[in-house]
Design a protein around this motif. Structure first.
Motif, PDB file in Angstrom:
ATOM      1  N   MET A  36       0.847  -1.171   0.000  1.00  0.00           N
ATOM      2  CA  MET A  36       0.000   0.000   0.000  1.00  0.00           C
ATOM      3  C   MET A  36       0.901   1.244   0.000  1.00  0.00           C
ATOM      4  O   MET A  36       1.692   1.436   0.902  1.00  0.00           O
ATOM      5  CB  MET A  36      -0.864  -0.047   1.262  1.00  0.00           C
ATOM      6  N   ASN A  37       0.771   2.064  -1.036  1.00  0.00           N
ATOM      7  CA  ASN A  37       1.672   3.187  -1.208  1.00  0.00           C
ATOM      8  C   ASN A  37       0.870   4.403  -1.670  1.00  0.00           C
ATOM      9  O   ASN A  37       0.421   4.470  -2.804  1.00  0.00           O
ATOM     10  CB  ASN A  37       2.754   2.818  -2.223  1.00  0.00           C
ATOM     11  N   GLY A  43       3.835   8.134  -2.251  1.00  0.00           N
ATOM     12  CA  GLY A  43       5.206   7.815  -1.876  1.00  0.00           C
ATOM     13  C   GLY A  43       5.374   7.510  -0.399  1.00  0.00           C
ATOM     14  O   GLY A  43       6.489   7.445   0.098  1.00  0.00           O
ATOM     15  N   ILE A  44       4.255   7.366   0.322  1.00  0.00           N
ATOM     16  CA  ILE A  44       4.310   7.053   1.753  1.00  0.00           C
ATOM     17  C   ILE A  44       3.884   5.606   1.931  1.00  0.00           C
ATOM     18  O   ILE A  44       2.805   5.205   1.503  1.00  0.00           O
ATOM     19  CB  ILE A  44       3.377   7.984   2.561  1.00  0.00           C
ATOM     20  N   GLY A  45       4.722   4.811   2.582  1.00  0.00           N
ATOM     21  CA  GLY A  45       4.426   3.410   2.794  1.00  0.00           C
ATOM     22  C   GLY A  45       3.561   3.195   4.027  1.00  0.00           C
ATOM     23  O   GLY A  45       3.159   4.133   4.730  1.00  0.00           O
ATOM     24  N   LEU A  46       3.262   1.940   4.342  1.00  0.00           N
ATOM     25  CA  LEU A  46       2.414   1.590   5.462  1.00  0.00           C
ATOM     26  C   LEU A  46       3.021   2.001   6.805  1.00  0.00           C
ATOM     27  O   LEU A  46       2.298   2.574   7.640  1.00  0.00           O
ATOM     28  CB  LEU A  46       2.109   0.082   5.436  1.00  0.00           C
ATOM     29  N   GLU A  75       5.013   4.478   7.529  1.00  0.00           N
ATOM     30  CA  GLU A  75       4.929   5.939   7.662  1.00  0.00           C
ATOM     31  C   GLU A  75       3.491   6.386   7.924  1.00  0.00           C
ATOM     32  O   GLU A  75       3.260   7.324   8.697  1.00  0.00           O
ATOM     33  CB  GLU A  75       5.475   6.627   6.410  1.00  0.00           C
TER      34      GLU A  75
END
Length: 98
Positions: free
Chosen positions: A1-2, A5-8, A10
């Motif tokens: 899940m992105n 540009g922020i992943g899980l 974060e």
């Protein structure tokens, strides 16, 4: 899940910080208002897209056939009438250095 540009990990960190800052009672209200703002932005962008398509369709209806460009024939020049009495021929002269 992105997302953006922020992943899980974060996302979880951001949610925990938001929970600490705003508290558990205020967080659902902020989420609802953000959801409404995103939804209104999507509606506005769809309306803009539909208006753009309507105007493009209207332009194609008013000009059913494309414009055609044609080249005109080059005009032929009539020979110049020369009066030999009034015109003198041009001659080249050399200048001598002293």
């Amino acid at each position: 899940m992105n997302f953006f540009g922020i992943g899980l990990p974060e996302m979880v960190l951001i949610l925990v910080v938001a929970l600490l800052v705003f508290g558990p009672k205020k967080l659902p209200e902020i989420g609802r208002s953000m959801g409404k703002a995103i939804r209104s932005f999507q509606d506005a962008s769809k309306e803009f897209e539909n208006e753009f398509k309507r105007e493009a369709d209207k332009l194609t209806e008013t000009t059913p056939q494309p414009m055609e460009a044609t080249l005109e024939e080059k005009p032929t020049l009539a020979p110049a009438e020369q009066d030999q009495d009034t015109e003198e021929p041009i001659t080249a002269t050399t200048i001598e250095k002293e």
